[in-house]
Scaffold this motif. Sequence first.
Motif, PDB file in Angstrom:
ATOM      1  N   GLU A  63       0.731  -1.100   0.138  1.00  0.00           N
ATOM      2  CA  GLU A  63       0.184  -0.143   0.042  1.00  0.00           C
ATOM      3  C   GLU A  63       0.975   1.338   0.043  1.00  0.00           C
ATOM      4  O   GLU A  63       0.524   2.423  -0.270  1.00  0.00           O
ATOM      5  N   ILE A  64       2.092   1.045   0.620  1.00  0.00           N
ATOM      6  CA  ILE A  64       2.744   2.408   0.511  1.00  0.00           C
ATOM      7  C   ILE A  64       4.257   2.263  -0.383  1.00  0.00           C
ATOM      8  O   ILE A  64       5.091   2.987  -0.279  1.00  0.00           O
ATOM      9  N   ASP A  65       4.222   1.156  -1.064  1.00  0.00           N
ATOM     10  CA  ASP A  65       5.414   0.796  -1.984  1.00  0.00           C
ATOM     11  C   ASP A  65       6.807   0.936  -1.246  1.00  0.00           C
ATOM     12  O   ASP A  65       7.809   1.452  -1.598  1.00  0.00           O
ATOM     13  N   GLU A  66       6.751   0.240  -0.215  1.00  0.00           N
ATOM     14  CA  GLU A  66       7.993   0.197   0.745  1.00  0.00           C
ATOM     15  C   GLU A  66       8.496  -1.169   0.694  1.00  0.00           C
ATOM     16  O   GLU A  66       7.825  -2.299   0.863  1.00  0.00           O
ATOM     17  N   ASP A  67      10.020  -1.315   0.600  1.00  0.00           N
ATOM     18  CA  ASP A  67      10.536  -2.492   0.776  1.00  0.00           C
ATOM     19  C   ASP A  67      12.003  -2.312   1.776  1.00  0.00           C
ATOM     20  O   ASP A  67      12.604  -1.535   1.678  1.00  0.00           O
ATOM     21  N   ILE A  68      11.970  -3.181   2.751  1.00  0.00           N
ATOM     22  CA  ILE A  68      12.853  -3.500   3.624  1.00  0.00           C
ATOM     23  C   ILE A  68      13.712  -4.915   3.682  1.00  0.00           C
ATOM     24  O   ILE A  68      12.782  -5.673   3.765  1.00  0.00           O
ATOM     25  N   SER A  69      15.068  -4.941   3.722  1.00  0.00           N
ATOM     26  CA  SER A  69      15.656  -6.039   3.714  1.00  0.00           C
ATOM     27  C   SER A  69      16.280  -6.407   4.886  1.00  0.00           C
ATOM     28  O   SER A  69      16.521  -5.388   5.607  1.00  0.00           O
ATOM     29  N   ALA A  70      16.366  -7.797   5.250  1.00  0.00           N
ATOM     30  CA  ALA A  70      17.132  -7.922   6.275  1.00  0.00           C
ATOM     31  C   ALA A  70      18.563  -7.535   6.349  1.00  0.00           C
ATOM     32  O   ALA A  70      19.092  -6.986   7.247  1.00  0.00           O
TER      33      ALA A  70
END
Length: 87
Positions: A63-70
């Motif tokens: 919904e907010i087009d956010e990606d976070i990786s480990a």
Amino acid sequence: MPTLQEVRIKDIKVTNDTITAHLVDGRVISVPLAWSWRLSEATQKQRTHYEIIGDGQGVHWPEIDEDISAEGMLYGIPAKKPRKVSK
């Protein structure tokens, strides 16, 4: 010692202060919510709607087009908010 490819997220929680990832191997890592300006500005409902991606290598909030990786949580730096362009 696990390699970065072995660092996989099992679950994630976002509070008003932190982003906390529970890893498959039992570790827990946490970063300040301010590291993600999109999550900082998101509603609580948007923060709880996420998908684990890449077999746990990251998390996506559609919904907010956010990606976070480990890997980003372990070694990364905060996301920079884009500057507004004057017309």
